[in-house]
Design an enzyme around this catalytic site. Structure first.
Site, PDB file in Angstrom:
ATOM      1  CE  LYS A  74      -4.393   1.125   0.028  1.00 20.65           C
ATOM      2  NZ  LYS A  74      -5.534   0.412  -0.583  1.00 20.65           N
ATOM      3  N   GLY A 103     -20.597   6.644   2.571  1.00 23.78           N
ATOM      4  CA  GLY A 103     -19.667   6.987   1.495  1.00 23.78           C
ATOM      5  C   GLY A 103     -20.426   7.208   0.208  1.00 23.78           C
ATOM      6  N   GLY A 154     -18.239   7.778  -2.788  1.00 22.33           N
ATOM      7  CA  GLY A 154     -17.113   7.876  -3.712  1.00 22.33           C
ATOM      8  C   GLY A 154     -17.153   6.725  -4.706  1.00 22.33           C
ATOM      9  CG  ASN A 155     -14.334   3.890  -7.562  1.00 23.85           C
ATOM     10  OD1 ASN A 155     -14.343   2.726  -7.167  1.00 23.85           O
ATOM     11  ND2 ASN A 155     -14.246   4.196  -8.832  1.00 23.85           N
TER      12      ASN A 155
HETATM   13  P1  NAD Z   1     -13.302   7.885  -2.510  1.00 24.91           P
HETATM   14  O1  NAD Z   1     -12.280   8.884  -2.148  1.00 24.91           O
HETATM   15  O2  NAD Z   1     -13.748   7.792  -3.935  1.00 24.91           O
HETATM   16  O3  NAD Z   1     -14.625   8.094  -1.610  1.00 24.91           O
HETATM   17  C1  NAD Z   1     -14.585   8.126  -0.211  1.00 24.91           C
HETATM   18  C2  NAD Z   1     -15.989   8.488   0.269  1.00 24.91           C
HETATM   19  O4  NAD Z   1     -16.014   8.404   1.693  1.00 24.91           O
HETATM   20  C3  NAD Z   1     -16.433   9.902  -0.083  1.00 24.91           C
HETATM   21  O5  NAD Z   1     -17.789   9.873  -0.472  1.00 24.91           O
HETATM   22  C4  NAD Z   1     -16.286  10.650   1.248  1.00 24.91           C
HETATM   23  O6  NAD Z   1     -17.215  11.733   1.347  1.00 24.91           O
HETATM   24  C5  NAD Z   1     -16.644   9.549   2.214  1.00 24.91           C
HETATM   25  N1  NAD Z   1     -16.166   9.774   3.585  1.00 24.91           N
HETATM   26  C6  NAD Z   1     -14.900  10.015   3.995  1.00 24.91           C
HETATM   27  N2  NAD Z   1     -14.867  10.149   5.336  1.00 24.91           N
HETATM   28  C7  NAD Z   1     -16.137   9.969   5.770  1.00 24.91           C
HETATM   29  C8  NAD Z   1     -16.768   9.982   7.042  1.00 24.91           C
HETATM   30  N3  NAD Z   1     -16.063  10.192   8.155  1.00 24.91           N
HETATM   31  N4  NAD Z   1     -18.118   9.771   7.103  1.00 24.91           N
HETATM   32  C9  NAD Z   1     -18.833   9.550   5.987  1.00 24.91           C
HETATM   33  N5  NAD Z   1     -18.289   9.525   4.762  1.00 24.91           N
HETATM   34  C10 NAD Z   1     -16.975   9.733   4.652  1.00 24.91           C
HETATM   35  O7  NAD Z   1     -12.750   6.464  -2.018  1.00 24.91           O
HETATM   36  P2  NAD Z   1     -13.103   5.017  -2.542  1.00 24.91           P
HETATM   37  O8  NAD Z   1     -12.120   4.658  -3.600  1.00 24.91           O
HETATM   38  O9  NAD Z   1     -14.554   4.928  -2.817  1.00 24.91           O
HETATM   39  O10 NAD Z   1     -12.709   4.135  -1.267  1.00 24.91           O
HETATM   40  C11 NAD Z   1     -13.589   3.969  -0.166  1.00 24.91           C
HETATM   41  C12 NAD Z   1     -13.088   2.829   0.713  1.00 24.91           C
HETATM   42  O11 NAD Z   1     -12.991   1.630  -0.069  1.00 24.91           O
HETATM   43  C13 NAD Z   1     -11.693   3.025   1.329  1.00 24.91           C
HETATM   44  O12 NAD Z   1     -11.645   2.352   2.571  1.00 24.91           O
HETATM   45  C14 NAD Z   1     -10.779   2.313   0.325  1.00 24.91           C
HETATM   46  O13 NAD Z   1      -9.540   1.936   0.899  1.00 24.91           O
HETATM   47  C15 NAD Z   1     -11.649   1.123   0.000  1.00 24.91           C
HETATM   48  N6  NAD Z   1     -11.341   0.461  -1.270  1.00 24.91           N
HETATM   49  C16 NAD Z   1     -11.319   1.149  -2.435  1.00 24.91           C
HETATM   50  C17 NAD Z   1     -11.051   0.464  -3.620  1.00 24.91           C
HETATM   51  C18 NAD Z   1     -11.100   1.139  -4.961  1.00 24.91           C
HETATM   52  O14 NAD Z   1     -10.969   0.448  -5.989  1.00 24.91           O
HETATM   53  N7  NAD Z   1     -11.312   2.448  -5.040  1.00 24.91           N
HETATM   54  C19 NAD Z   1     -10.766  -0.909  -3.597  1.00 24.91           C
HETATM   55  C20 NAD Z   1     -10.816  -1.587  -2.372  1.00 24.91           C
HETATM   56  C21 NAD Z   1     -11.109  -0.883  -1.222  1.00 24.91           C
END
Ligand code: NAD
Length: 428
Positions: free
Chosen positions: A107, A219, A221-222
């Site tokens: 990571k 959340g 996000g993605n």
């Molecule tokens: P992102 O940056 O696209 O979105 C994160 C989201 O979380 C946003 O909507 C943000 O507003 C919200 N958020 C952050 N802090 C918050 C809080 N305290 N309360 C409520 N909402 C909150 O990130 P992502 O890529 O969607 O990743 C989200 C999670 O999934 C992370 O733990 C990441 O490690 C994990 N993950 C992501 C991927 C990937 O392919 N993107 C793969 C495996 C795991």
């Protein structure tokens, strides 16, 4: 993200220790697997748009590469800590192992807040990060990918810097690239869709129908957006969505009487997954405190934001209606909260199984890059569904046979495979 009382690395190690004891691993194997094999800590000097130099802190942590090149995302976050990166690197190893792809775990992170950085400044940070680790990462040693607040454009800048340093074209060095530049169709959706493939299988085990189910999601996000999209396409109803409001430095839960519309919220969200509160109100959404997402009378909770979101202080707020928790985020549940969830008999789809769709599709991206031949989106998603479904079946079968909690069963499978690999290599 780490707070004073919560350390994700300690959580990851305590989860490992518990299963290492169940597996009766040798002391040497235990010591090797409970910590990262290599860590790089470095500074990244960047000339900012105002002409001044600002120094950012970067990390790459390689937990284990016995089963194949280390693999894991790079996160931009103002609260990033090396212990968060360490924890995430362990979880990556278990994730690749539980879905049985030939990769290890790593990571990366950079302490920065892209909300306050121009694109040029972000590009310099990405290139600077690569310059510091270019000799220690690569397509056959360590393959990065996007994570929180990073995307395909960041990956492409990193690839370009890596190729400039090494003098060649190495599209398999990094994944999550834009489609047309070595990226795979379906990668953007893969993690969120994977969450729903796993959830669909869990609902089958429980004899529940997705069409009659409801979910509350943390959340937007993605991961959360694509999970929400597929879940509603399959007929589920989303009752609430919670996300972070950057301006207020607080999280809010958005709720609407007839259910949340993913399309509607997408139109009023920014690229960081923040929802515009004024426009949400105009569209008839109630805005409630952030943690209210936990208390919704829903069948399913999908934490898809950050670590440490379901913890000892709020686990009792989970509604009695909740039957399944599908963990989209990495490490959303602390061990104390996990004990309570287990006691209540809620079915948990553990993070490193449930969100493995992203890394599985990243693996497909590498395979396609190596062949220089790219698959149609349907082919990618069909292969992804098959991989996730069979991983779930194996974990669920072991959990049923040995009467194990789903998280422990997933760990037993993942850790045994890595322990076997280090033994076969003669490392321990
Ligand atoms: P992102 O940056 O696209 O979105 C994160 C989201 O979380 C946003 O909507 C943000 O507003 C919200 N958020 C952050 N802090 C918050 C809080 N305290 N309360 C409520 N909402 C909150 O990130 P992502 O890529 O969607 O990743 C989200 C999670 O999934 C992370 O733990 C990441 O490690 C994990 N993950 C992501 C991927 C990937 O392919 N993107 C793969 C495996 C795991």
């Amino acid at each position: 993200m780490q707070t004073d009382s919560y350390n994700p690395y300690q959580v990851a190690q305590s989860q490992f220790d518990k299963v290492a004891n169940i597996l009766e691993l040798d002391d040497g194997v235990k010591e090797l697997l409970r910590q990262p094999m290599r860590e790089y800590h470095f500074t990244i000097p960047v000339r900012m748009d105002d002409g001044k130099i600002k120094v950012f802190k970067g990390f790459r942590v390689q937990h284990n590469d016995a089963r194949g090149p280390a693999k894991g995302g790079i996160r931009f976050h103002p609260m990033e800590t090396v212990d968060t990166v360490r924890a995430l690197s362990l979880w990556m190893t278990w994730k690749c192992s539980v879905v049985d792809i030939p990769l290890g775990g790593a990571k990366g992170g950079i302490i920065c807040d892209p909300h306050h950085l121009s694109l040029r400044e972000q590009e310099q940070i990405c290139r600077g990060w690569i310059r510091q680790v270019a000799k220690n990462v690569g397509p056959v040693s360590d393959v990065p990918a996007p994570d929180v607040m990073t995307n395909g454009q960041h990956m492409l800048w990193m690839l370009d810097e890596f190729e400039t340093i090494h003098g060649g074209r190495y599209p398999g060095f990094i994944t999550g690239k834009p489609v047309g530049m070595g990226g795979s169709l379906g990668r953007t959706e893969a993690t969120g869709f994977g969450v729903i493939y796993i959830l669909r299988e869990a609902l089958k085990v429980l004899g529940l129908s997705i069409e009659k189910s409801s979910a509350s999601i943390q959340g937007f996000g993605n991961v959360a957006q694509h999970a929400a999209q597929l879940y509603t396409q399959m007929g589920g109803k989303i009752v609430a969505i919670s996300c972070w409001d950057h301006a207020d430095k607080a999280s809010y839960t958005y709720r609407k009487k007839d259910g949340v519309s993913v399309d509607e919220l997408r139109k009023i969200s920014d690229k960081f997954g923040g929802i515009d509160k004024k426009q949400a109100q105009e569209l008839g959404y109630e805005r409630l405190p952030g943690e209210v997402w936990l208390e919704q009378e829903a069948d399913i909770l999908i934490p898809a934001a950050m670590e440490n979101q379901i913890n000892a202080s709020n686990v009792n707020r989970i509604s009695k209606t909740v039957k399944v928790i599908a963990e989209g985020a990495n490490g959303p549940t602390t061990p104390e909260a996990d004990e309570e969830i287990k006691r209540r008999g809620i079915f948990v789809c553990p993070d490193f199984l449930t969100n493995a769709g992203g890394v599985t599709c990243s693996y497909f991206e590498q395979v396609q890059c190596n062949m220089n031949y790219f698959w149609e989106k349907d082919e990618v998603l069909t292969k992804l569904d098959a991989k996730m479904t069979s991983a779930f079946a194996a974990v669920n079968e072991l959990a049923t046979q040995r009467k194990l909690y789903m998280r422990d069963a997933a760990y037993v499978i993942a850790i045994s495979r890595v322990a076997e690999a280090v033994k076969q290599r003669g490392w321990a």
